[in-house]
Write a protein that holds these residues in place. Sequence first.
Motif, short mmCIF file in Angstrom:
data_model
loop_
_atom_site.label_atom_id
_atom_site.label_comp_id
_atom_site.label_asym_id
_atom_site.label_seq_id
_atom_site.Cartn_x
_atom_site.Cartn_y
_atom_site.Cartn_z
N LYS A 18 17.40 -5.20 140.79
CA LYS A 18 17.78 -6.56 140.41
C LYS A 18 16.69 -7.53 140.84
CE LYS A 18 20.75 -9.83 139.12
NZ LYS A 18 21.05 -10.05 137.71
N PHE B 119 24.20 -0.53 131.73
CA PHE B 119 25.25 -1.27 132.42
C PHE B 119 26.60 -0.73 131.99
CE2 PHE B 119 26.52 -3.56 128.71
CZ PHE B 119 25.37 -3.84 128.02
N GLU C 112 31.84 -2.88 134.65
CA GLU C 112 31.94 -3.62 135.90
C GLU C 112 30.69 -4.42 136.22
OE1 GLU C 112 34.88 -3.53 137.39
OE2 GLU C 112 35.49 -2.16 135.78
N TYR C 113 29.54 -3.91 135.79
CA TYR C 113 28.29 -4.54 136.23
C TYR C 113 27.27 -4.59 135.10
CZ TYR C 113 23.77 -5.05 138.52
OH TYR C 113 22.51 -5.48 138.88
N LYS C 114 26.67 -5.77 134.92
CA LYS C 114 25.57 -5.93 133.97
C LYS C 114 24.41 -6.55 134.72
CE LYS C 114 28.35 -6.51 129.78
NZ LYS C 114 29.58 -5.99 130.36
N MET C 115 23.24 -5.90 134.66
CA MET C 115 22.09 -6.43 135.37
C MET C 115 21.64 -7.76 134.76
SD MET C 115 18.43 -4.64 136.26
CE MET C 115 19.12 -3.57 137.51
N SER D 56 22.83 -10.58 131.57
CA SER D 56 23.84 -10.91 130.56
C SER D 56 23.22 -10.94 129.17
CB SER D 56 24.49 -12.26 130.88
OG SER D 56 23.50 -13.28 130.91
#
Length: 226
Positions: free
Chosen positions: A147, A185, A188-191, A193
């Motif tokens: 990230k 992704f 639950e999680y997206k690096m 959008s």
Amino acid sequence: EGPESFPPLRNEEAVRVLQGRMKGIQGHCNSCYMDAALFSLFSCTSVLDSMLFMPFPLCDRNVQGILREEIVNPLRRNGFVKASSVMHLREQLTDKGQCSSFTNAEKDPEEFLNLIMQQVLGIEPLLKLQSGSQEQECYCYQIFMDKQEDLVVPDVQQLVERSFLSSDLKLVEIPSCFIIQMPRFGKEYKMFSKIIPSLELDITDLLLDSPRECCLCGDVATLECS
């Protein structure tokens, strides 16, 4: 008479044919990984059309025919591919005995590309990468990176450059086709959008032993600082 072919969609025609309801490739039963890959590979570019026509030494003509007649031609002609056509392809890939769950499970796009390009059609690898002294061949490149706070809405150029840098990778040669898989992704999680598509990719700094200019004096560089 040879097999019918339709050119990839370009510019205004691409918008006219692909925009709106009931357009693209219809999803069904965890097919999104394959739908997105097929749309990216064939809707608006001909760079991989050899997959549809070339009599490769190991090529499975049945899979090649389904790919051409039931998926690529309808996509380019009408802008729509029904889910049953993709399922027909998935059934054929399952029949190859490589994996029994191609018809119902979600896969990694790389797994699909490796199967159809290498084991079914017998195409040579598209990419040659070098990390340190190790050289590897592959069909696509998946972006891996931690990230990064300064990248809120990155473009593909930034992601590829940073991913190559963090993995200490170089392209051994200019690829005929550079298939890039965006950071994965889940629900639950997206690096990120959003990712902005780079319409052109500058690979100058990614090429091994490519002459580049010094950022200070403008002469040919002799050292590279990562």
